[in-house]
Scaffold this active site. Structure first.
Site, PDB file in Angstrom:
ATOM      1  N   CYS B  17     -17.474  13.118  23.977  1.00 54.69           N
ATOM      2  CA  CYS B  17     -18.923  12.638  23.487  1.00 54.69           C
ATOM      3  C   CYS B  17     -19.123  13.347  22.206  1.00 54.69           C
ATOM      4  CB  CYS B  17     -19.878  12.818  24.577  1.00 54.69           C
ATOM      5  SG  CYS B  17     -20.162  14.506  24.632  1.00 54.69           S
ATOM      6  N   CYS B  20     -19.292  17.036  22.413  1.00 58.47           N
ATOM      7  CA  CYS B  20     -18.321  18.095  22.124  1.00 58.47           C
ATOM      8  C   CYS B  20     -18.138  18.215  20.740  1.00 58.47           C
ATOM      9  CB  CYS B  20     -17.244  17.354  22.859  1.00 58.47           C
ATOM     10  SG  CYS B  20     -17.436  16.569  24.418  1.00 58.47           S
ATOM     11  N   ASP B 429      31.459  -1.054 -15.612  1.00 59.17           N
ATOM     12  CA  ASP B 429      31.026  -1.462 -16.925  1.00 59.17           C
ATOM     13  C   ASP B 429      31.224  -0.010 -17.531  1.00 59.17           C
ATOM     14  OD1 ASP B 429      29.290  -2.485 -19.103  1.00 59.17           O
ATOM     15  OD2 ASP B 429      27.970  -1.036 -18.625  1.00 59.17           O
ATOM     16  N   ASP B 628      24.500   0.240 -14.713  1.00 61.08           N
ATOM     17  CA  ASP B 628      23.469   0.855 -14.736  1.00 61.08           C
ATOM     18  C   ASP B 628      22.247   0.255 -13.755  1.00 61.08           C
ATOM     19  OD1 ASP B 628      22.592  -0.916 -16.293  1.00 61.08           O
ATOM     20  OD2 ASP B 628      22.712   0.419 -18.091  1.00 61.08           O
ATOM     21  N   ASP B 632      22.706  -4.604 -16.448  1.00 62.05           N
ATOM     22  CA  ASP B 632      24.196  -5.537 -15.992  1.00 62.05           C
ATOM     23  C   ASP B 632      23.472  -6.386 -14.597  1.00 62.05           C
ATOM     24  OD1 ASP B 632      24.897  -2.243 -16.167  1.00 62.05           O
ATOM     25  OD2 ASP B 632      26.358  -3.645 -16.934  1.00 62.05           O
TER      26      ASP B 632
END
Lengths: 119, 745
Positions: B17, B20, B429, B628, B632
């Site tokens: 509650c 608390c 490449d 890369d 490409d």
């Protein structure tokens, strides 16, 4: 007489298996738009295992995994390319927009099985 | 120096509650060193800032009447505790079932147990039946509950088979014991021990599987573990420790020696060397200074520095890597789809086979038919293992993708992995892939009366004002040698020729042979030297001072030191290696000779690279393209598998089928080796799972009985079934020990 009965029972069991597991479908939970669907993951089944939603609209599925075995740790929608690891005891939300049709969701081993039906 | 302020999250049990909440907050705020304390009733958590120790916070919560536990990560601890508890429970269930089943299993064939018709026999066996019932409830209850729930959902799973098999054994045995008169005397045998041992074995199998499955996700856990939990940020001139989630964009973060870098950012003060091996697999620490990027999760080695946070939360490179690995681990390649289709209909099919077995033995079997029917039906149900079939592919993908991540290789999905395992050719490449992608000055050839330093000083001074891609190489070379550049006046860049200007009051030209010839410079014997350099893939440029040839500065994009070894590995893997470049034939051939590729495509325009890949595919090759990831993109997309090769984390992670965090071509060879091993592992698993079920189920049904009089013991079937899933998981786990670089030269 008992032999006939035994054979009849055997054939009836086969017919029942075919009908129950393949031909008939479980009752679906139809979802009103916008509300999340809570799916309990426990004891080898998703509850509910069949969910009907509107096609083309976002739907939120909230999985709550109670089964700690590794079988339950993943849920995957193979045809939608979605998969998620479910934490134990904590809801995990999957939001998707299904196209019209049936979209199966399963665990990794396909022992847990559910169906999202979009109409 | 006072301790830095920290944020502590605690889970609180017993609160229900608002009252608390107030009492816990008040108690926490009373602790010396607590700045703020906020309690969330819905989450049952408290968030406390300040310098108070954890124990004093837990004590304060206890004084308020509740129990507090410090939350260290987002639920991981809870998850692990639940898994550990499940593991222990499986072992307890195994022991109880074995304790009941094993003595019966051993004593029965030795004749140590009373026979049913004997005095007291029925009472004994009724007691055994009751004990076995407890086994079914305690050790096997989850199978029965699962089977029932699955049945109601029109589904059938492993639980269905186990529950039916063991349940039938128990019911039959109780019938024999309780009502012996309705069962023919030959069939009067109880199978309690089979039911108990099968339950024990399957729990044991599941326990072993839990342990083995935990290992399959080690890679992702390792990645998650790289993420530090706190960061030391500078706020209002004070350094404060905060949870990683609270680091804001553009905040200044302090990193000290030996600490992990918490988020991504740019160094703004200090310098250090950083170990990035955990992300990229690159073993050599990288020097970081002001202006350099740092990546969250990497380890600061020696210095202290400040950096500005540029990417936080889900945007950090580590978070994206974890996300990508997770997604990839849960995808399935095409090879697994047949198993999926079969898994979907597997259990009902086994149930039908069990029913057919019943009919066959009932109608055609020898006496005692009841006993034979029970044994064969039970064995069919118990031996069938859909789990092994369902697990065969995903478990290998999980380990294989995780293994790749350890090498700094991010595989997008299962299909990419499957294709990568089948490649026959790799297209590389040249620029940035085979070579470093950054030209450097490689050779200085001063003419008579000119020194190397003066040659470079003139050339670099002229080029300092140029935007030519090679200009930076000259300026960098001069800087490395400590050469101070001279001021240049009357600077002019002549497109396609070179540059000219006044350096130290003298007219200077720097450019190609055509430029020199047009300006009437006599190059003497330099063109011969230049031709020799061009043959080694170097680009020669001439300097003329005061109208006279002063020398050659040659620039080249150097081949990466390990490209040759990596290409040798690719060829050793049986792949055809092709290099593709927009450079001229001479340069391309020179690089090709250095690294040893099978073929070279030179003078290829960027837009035509995809067409070259396609041409290879039409010749039946399954092509991997390595580039890369940016320039490409069309070729990477055209290839069966596109590899984006990057340095550090500057890779376009999202753009390729496979992203390599390292700049080394060894990453491609590693990726292919891991993909092949994973694909092979999947095939082994699928083969094993298919063969197991295809052979096991008919043998269990008794097809060998008419020929050899052999029937499978249901206990053996239970052991085989329990082991089949474990075998699949363990076989996948073998991939964790794969060393992809074993074939490295």
């Amino acid at each position: 007489m008992s032999a006939w009965l035994a054979n009849l029972v055997g054939v009836a069991v086969i017919g029942f298996i075919v009908w129950w597991f393949w031909l008939s479908t479980p009752k679906a939970q139809t979802v009103a738009g916008g509300l999340p669907v809570d799916i309990l993951v426990d004891a080898g089944v998703y509850t509910p295992a069949r969910i009907e939603v509107a096609a083309g609209k976002p739907v939120t599925l909230r999985f709550l995994r109670k089964d700690p075995s590794p079988c339950a740790e993943q849920v995957r929608f193979d045809d939608l390319g979605i998969s998620a690891e479910l934490p134990i005891g904590k809801p995990y939300t999957v939001t998707l927009t299904p196209a019209a049709g049936e979209h199966e969701f399963t665990c990794q081993m396909r022992m847990y099985r559910g169906m999202l039906v979009a109409r | 120096m006072s301790a830095p302020a920290t944020v502590t999250r605690l889970s609180i049990s017993g609160m229900h509650c608002a009252g608390c909440v107030t009492s816990v907050e008040r108690s926490l705020k009373a602790v010396p060193g607590v700045d703020t304390a906020t309690v969330n009733l819905a989450e049952r958590t408290a968030t406390v800032t300040g310098v108070a120790g954890e124990q004093s916070l837990i004590g304060a919560i206890a004084r308020a009447g509740y129990q507090g536990v410090v939350l260290r990560a987002d639920g991981d601890a809870v998850q692990e505790a639940a898994e550990a508890a499940h593991y222990r429970a499986l072992w307890r269930k195994t022991f109880f079932a074995a304790a009941v089943g094993l003595p019966l299993f051993v004593a029965d064939p030795l004749g140590w147990l009373p026979m049913l018709p004997d005095p007291g026999g029925q009472a004994f066996w009724l007691a055994v039946g009751a004990l076995t019932f407890f086994v079914l409830v305690y050790s096997g209850g989850h199978f029965f509950v699962g089977a029932w729930k699955a049945f109601r959902a029109h589904n059938a799973n492993m639980d269905t088979l186990i529950a039916l098999g063991t349940g039938a054994a128990w019911v039959y045995s109780m019938l024999v014991v309780a009502l012996p008169t309705i069962v023919p005397s030959l069939a009067q045998h109880a199978y309690f021990e089979s039911a108990a041992i099968i339950i024990a074995l399957i729990n044991l199998g599941q326990a072993l599987e839990v342990r083995a499955r935990g290992k399959t996700s080690q890679a992702i856990r390792r990645l998650i573990g790289l993420q530090p939990r706190t960061a030391r940020v500078v706020r209002d001139g004070r350094e404060v420790d905060v949870p990683i989630e609270q680091v804001g964009l553009d905040e200044t973060v302090r990193v000290r020696p030996g600490e992990k870098i918490p988020v991504d950012g740019v160094v703004i003060d200090g310098h250090s060397s950083v170990d990035v091996s955990m992300l990229t697999g690159e073993p050599i620490p990288v020097e970081k200074q002001v202006g350099d990027e740092v990546v969250g999760g990497t380890l600061n080695k020696s210095g202290t520095f400040l950096f500005r946070a540029t990417r936080i939360g889900a945007e950090t490179a580590l978070a994206r890597i974890i996300d990508m690995v997770r997604r990839a681990q849960s995808t399935k390649p095409a090879i697994g789809r047949l198993a999926d289709t079969i898994s979907s209909v597997f259990v009902p099919t086994v149930l039908i086979i069990a029913a057919l077995t019943f009919l066959a033995w009932y109608n055609l079997g020898p006496e005692p038919r009841g006993a034979y029917v029970l044994v064969t039906v039970m064995t069919v149900l118990i031996i069938a293992c859909p789990c092994a079939l369902g697990l065969a592919t995903p478990i290998s993908i999980m380990v294989g993708v995780g293994k790749a991540a350890e090498y700094g290789i991010l595989i997008r999905n299962g299909d990419a992995l499957q294709q990568a395992g089948r490649l026959t050719a790799v297209v590389l490449d040249k620029t940035g892939t085979v070579t470093a992608g950054r030209p450097v000055v490689t050779t200085l050839v001063p003419a008579a009366g000119m020194s190397e330093i003066r040659l470079l000083q003139f050339a670099a001074s002229l080029e300092a004002g140029s935007e030519h891609p090679l200009a930076q190489a000259l300026v960098d070379a001069a800087k490395e040698r400590g050469i101070v550049l001279s001021p240049v006046s009357a600077f002019d860049a002549v497109t396609g020729r070179g540059v000219r200007g006044m350096v130290e009051g003298t007219a200077a030209l720097f450019g190609n042979a055509r430029f020199m010839n047009e300006q009437g410079v006599d190059l003497q014997d330099l063109p011969a030297r230049a031709a020799a350099l061009a043959a080694k893939a170097q680009t020669p440029m001439y300097l003329a001072v005061d109208g006279r040839a002063a020398g050659i500065v040659a620039v080249a994009d150097p081949v990466k030191p390990d490209s040759k070894a990596a290409i040798a590995r690719l060829r050793a893997l049986g792949l055809k290696v092709v290099m593709i470049t927009g450079d001229n034939r001479a340069t391309a051939d020179a690089v090709a000779r250095q690294v040893g590729v099978d073929a070279v495509y030179a003078d290829v325009l960027p837009g035509d690279k995809a067409a070259q890949v396609q041409a290879l595919q039409t010749r039946g090759e399954i092509v991997g393209m390595v580039g890369d990831g940016i320039n490409d993109a069309p070729a990477l997309a055209q290839a069966d598998v596109g590899y984006a090769i990057g340095t550090g984390t500057d890779v376009a992670i999202e753009s390729a089928d496979v992203a390599l965090m390292r700049g080394s071509l060894h990453g491609v060879a590693d990726a292919i080796a891991i993909s092949r091993a994973t694909l092979g592992n999947i095939k082994q698993n699928l083969f094993g799972a298919f063969i197991y079920n295809i052979l096991g189920i008919p043998v269990a049904a008794g097809v060998l009985y008419p020929f050899f009089g052999v029937l499978l013991n249901p206990v053996i079937a239970g052991a085989a079934m329990a082991l089949s899933s474990v075998t699949v998981v363990s076989n996948a786990n073998r991939l964790r020990f794969l060393r992809a670089g074993d074939s490295r030269a």
